[in-house]
Design an enzyme around this catalytic site. Structure first.
Site, PDB file in Angstrom:
ATOM      1  N   GLU A 241     -28.910  60.964  38.450  1.00 13.71           N
ATOM      2  CA  GLU A 241     -28.964  62.463  38.368  1.00 13.71           C
ATOM      3  C   GLU A 241     -27.706  63.209  38.578  1.00 13.71           C
ATOM      4  OE1 GLU A 241     -33.419  62.334  40.618  1.00 13.71           O
ATOM      5  OE2 GLU A 241     -31.860  63.480  41.204  1.00 13.71           O
TER       6      GLU A 241
ATOM      7  N   CYS B  69     -22.177  68.465  39.597  1.00 15.70           N
ATOM      8  CA  CYS B  69     -22.197  67.488  40.838  1.00 15.70           C
ATOM      9  C   CYS B  69     -22.707  66.306  40.150  1.00 15.70           C
ATOM     10  CB  CYS B  69     -23.349  67.998  41.404  1.00 15.70           C
ATOM     11  SG  CYS B  69     -23.837  66.885  43.055  1.00 15.70           S
TER      12      CYS B  69
ATOM     13  N   CYS C 130     -27.780  54.321  47.250  1.00 15.98           N
ATOM     14  CA  CYS C 130     -26.288  54.490  47.861  1.00 15.98           C
ATOM     15  C   CYS C 130     -26.423  53.365  48.803  1.00 15.98           C
ATOM     16  CB  CYS C 130     -26.610  55.858  48.666  1.00 15.98           C
ATOM     17  SG  CYS C 130     -24.902  56.305  49.631  1.00 15.98           S
TER      18      CYS C 130
ATOM     19  N   CYS D  47     -27.830  57.260  55.477  1.00 17.70           N
ATOM     20  CA  CYS D  47     -28.038  58.432  56.135  1.00 17.70           C
ATOM     21  C   CYS D  47     -29.215  58.952  56.248  1.00 17.70           C
ATOM     22  CB  CYS D  47     -26.982  59.798  55.736  1.00 17.70           C
ATOM     23  SG  CYS D  47     -25.274  58.999  55.478  1.00 17.70           S
TER      24      CYS D  47
ATOM     25  N   CYS E  88     -31.065  61.749  54.306  1.00 11.36           N
ATOM     26  CA  CYS E  88     -30.578  61.979  52.678  1.00 11.36           C
ATOM     27  C   CYS E  88     -31.540  61.139  52.131  1.00 11.36           C
ATOM     28  CB  CYS E  88     -29.262  61.444  52.653  1.00 11.36           C
ATOM     29  SG  CYS E  88     -28.980  61.379  50.992  1.00 11.36           S
TER      30      CYS E  88
ATOM     31  N   CYS F 209     -28.613  69.011  47.602  1.00  8.14           N
ATOM     32  CA  CYS F 209     -27.926  68.142  48.371  1.00  8.14           C
ATOM     33  C   CYS F 209     -28.881  67.184  49.172  1.00  8.14           C
ATOM     34  CB  CYS F 209     -26.784  68.829  49.552  1.00  8.14           C
ATOM     35  SG  CYS F 209     -25.580  69.374  48.992  1.00  8.14           S
TER      36      CYS F 209
HETATM   37  N1  SAH Z   1     -22.040  60.209  49.748  1.00 14.61           N
HETATM   38  C1  SAH Z   1     -21.097  61.278  49.857  1.00 14.61           C
HETATM   39  C2  SAH Z   1     -21.588  62.226  48.697  1.00 14.61           C
HETATM   40  C3  SAH Z   1     -22.847  62.446  48.355  1.00 14.61           C
HETATM   41  S1  SAH Z   1     -24.005  63.346  49.734  1.00 14.61           S
HETATM   42  C4  SAH Z   1     -21.294  61.994  51.030  1.00 14.61           C
HETATM   43  O1  SAH Z   1     -22.082  61.605  51.752  1.00 14.61           O
HETATM   44  O2  SAH Z   1     -20.503  62.914  51.297  1.00 14.61           O
HETATM   45  C5  SAH Z   1     -23.380  65.186  49.258  1.00 14.61           C
HETATM   46  C6  SAH Z   1     -23.832  65.908  50.550  1.00 14.61           C
HETATM   47  O3  SAH Z   1     -24.956  66.114  50.839  1.00 14.61           O
HETATM   48  C7  SAH Z   1     -23.020  65.270  52.020  1.00 14.61           C
HETATM   49  O4  SAH Z   1     -22.019  66.216  52.700  1.00 14.61           O
HETATM   50  C8  SAH Z   1     -24.328  64.885  52.796  1.00 14.61           C
HETATM   51  O5  SAH Z   1     -23.974  65.173  54.089  1.00 14.61           O
HETATM   52  C9  SAH Z   1     -25.120  66.064  52.382  1.00 14.61           C
HETATM   53  N2  SAH Z   1     -26.668  65.920  52.565  1.00 14.61           N
HETATM   54  C10 SAH Z   1     -27.280  64.786  52.476  1.00 14.61           C
HETATM   55  N3  SAH Z   1     -28.725  64.809  52.580  1.00 14.61           N
HETATM   56  C11 SAH Z   1     -28.957  66.260  52.726  1.00 14.61           C
HETATM   57  C12 SAH Z   1     -30.144  67.007  52.884  1.00 14.61           C
HETATM   58  N4  SAH Z   1     -31.164  66.405  52.996  1.00 14.61           N
HETATM   59  N5  SAH Z   1     -29.714  68.303  53.256  1.00 14.61           N
HETATM   60  C13 SAH Z   1     -28.575  68.783  53.154  1.00 14.61           C
HETATM   61  N6  SAH Z   1     -27.359  68.111  52.815  1.00 14.61           N
HETATM   62  C14 SAH Z   1     -27.568  66.755  52.793  1.00 14.61           C
HETATM   63 FE1  SF4 Z   2     -25.262  58.331  50.672  1.00  8.81          FE
HETATM   64 FE2  SF4 Z   2     -26.717  60.225  51.292  1.00  8.81          FE
HETATM   65 FE3  SF4 Z   2     -25.147  59.346  52.957  1.00  8.81          FE
HETATM   66 FE4  SF4 Z   2     -24.005  60.624  50.970  1.00  8.81          FE
HETATM   67  S1  SF4 Z   2     -25.388  61.401  52.513  1.00  8.81           S
HETATM   68  S2  SF4 Z   2     -23.556  58.461  52.228  1.00  8.81           S
HETATM   69  S3  SF4 Z   2     -25.251  59.827  49.362  1.00  8.81           S
HETATM   70  S4  SF4 Z   2     -26.938  58.366  52.130  1.00  8.81           S
END
Ligand code: SAH
Ligand code: SF4
Length: 378
Positions: free
Chosen positions: A127, A140, A147, A151, A154, A370
């Protein structure tokens, strides 16, 4: 197989099209024309195309001509490369083809955000999200299917890693998004904040950035308009320095223990102190600063003490902070903090002179915000 493998095979990159090898030009003519078995010009890098041009016995300037057709004129078939003679086009068609990523399905959010869903082979999907605001139109993009990292907050992380995207699949998202723009619209900024961890696929990401930023033949989007966000692979951070892009680091915690819980994998590999040291020594260009992203999770990392600790951690680093209130998704373990908690957190940082922005995520109704990428809304 025709003849011995030779250097022509070296232009077959990205591991997907290692099929046609031949030692001399005449062999081309004997090849049956099977499109799917031919190298995809979009999957080749500059040097690969230069090698191909050389093997075809063409002058070097043809390399730029072909690249311009691909990235600037958006040729979808070799026949439309009208400044090549018919004979040359026919010749090129016997050795190469053009296969773009499939056109996306577009979902429109009430707030103007558009989510682009791309179906890849083997039932995989990625996406991209187009996010307009009063001044900019930001795209974006994704760098992986799923991934590498896990995290806890996420949705993409919950998918696990399906595979890395190839450079042309990353560039393809930008080209496809440009193709669906309405009249007068232009993508002004690009963020690598979609599905996936860019530093876990750094070769493809670097190659994609070079095609996206190239002004001679590429998409011509300036590197200063590009931000790459990482979960914090400290030891690889310097790989971004040569690209001229902006760097965002997803910090999300103020103690090592807290980060171990929220971002277990990346923090085990590169614990918080190591990450901060890498940020402190990152070779920032003049006038640039790092961005720290901090997802606010109710009752987890959103207390005034967290905010105080954050100011201490970032002391001496040229930076700004993007606070992202948690975007909930079906089944998520965390909650978004109440507005007054968010405001208090923000005020503590401001009080210490930090530049803080609240990033209210857009496109929540289409799960385009995000951390919501990875599943279709029900
Ligand atoms: N993997 C990279 C880029 C993709 S995630 C990273 O982690 O930086 C992009 C951003 O979305 C990151 O700052 C992450 O902390 C944030 N993010 C992930 N899950 C989220 C959620 N459920 N709500 C708000 N931000 C989120
Ligand atoms: Fe991967 Fe989501 Fe963590 Fe970014 S925030 S590194 S996309 S698991």
């Amino acid at each position: 197989m025709l003849g011995e493998p030779n250097s022509l095979s070296s232009f077959l990159v990205e591991g997907e099209l290692t099929i046609v090898r031949f030692p001399h030009m005449n062999a081309f003519k004997k090849l049956p024309i099977v499109d799917s078995a031919l190298p995809n010009l979009l999957a080749l890098n500059f040097q690969d195309i230069a090698n191909l041009v050389d093997k075809l016995g063409w002058p070097f300037y043809r390399t730029h001509q072909v690249l311009r057709w691909l990235y600037q004129h958006r040729a979808r078939e070799i026949d439309s490369m009208s400044n090549l003679s018919k004979k040359d086009r026919d010749f090129l068609k016997t050795v190469a083809t053009i296969i773009g990523i499939p056109a996306p399905t577009v979902m429109q959010s009430q707030d103007g955000t558009r989510k682009l869903l791309f179906s890849l082979e083997n039932n995989l999907a990625i996406e991209s999200v187009l996010i307009p605001d009063s001044k900019r139109l930001t795209l974006c993009v994704s760098t992986q299917v799923g991934c590498t990292v896990d995290c806890r907050f996420c949705l993409t992380g919950q998918m696990g890693l399906k595979r890395n995207l190839k450079a042309h699949e990353i560039v393809g998202q930008v080209m496809a998004a440009q193709d669906i723009l309405e009249k007068g619209e232009r993508i002004t900024s690009l963020v690598f904040m979609g599905m996936g961890e860019p530093l876990a696929n750094i070769d493809a990401v670097s190659e994609a950035v070079s095609r996206i930023t190239n002004t001679q033949w590429g998409l011509g989007i300036p590197a200063r308009r590009i931000t790459i966000s990482t979960a914090g692979f400290a030891r690889r951070l310097k790989a971004l320095a040569g690209l001229g892009v902006n760097v965002a680091v997803s910090l999300n915690a103020t103690t090592n223990e807290q980060r171990d819980v929220l971002m277990p994998m990346v923090n085990k590999l590169n614990p918080l102190p190591e990450l901060l040291e890498a940020c402190r020594t990152y070779p920032l260009d003049r006038g640039k600063r790092l961005t720290f992203e901090y997802v606010l999770l109710s009752g987890e990392n959103d207390s005034p003490e967290d905010a105080q600790r954050l100011t201490k951690l970032l002391r001496g680093i040229r930076c700004k902070i993007n606070l992202i209130p948690f975007n909930e998704f079906p089944g998520s373990l965390f909650r978004r903090p109440p507005d007054e908690v968010i405001e208090k957190f923000q005020n503590v940082l401001r009080h210490h002179g930090l530049d803080v922005f609240l990033r209210e995520s857009r496109g929540r109704d289409i799960l385009g915000a995000c951390g919501q990428l990875g599943k279709l809304p029900a």
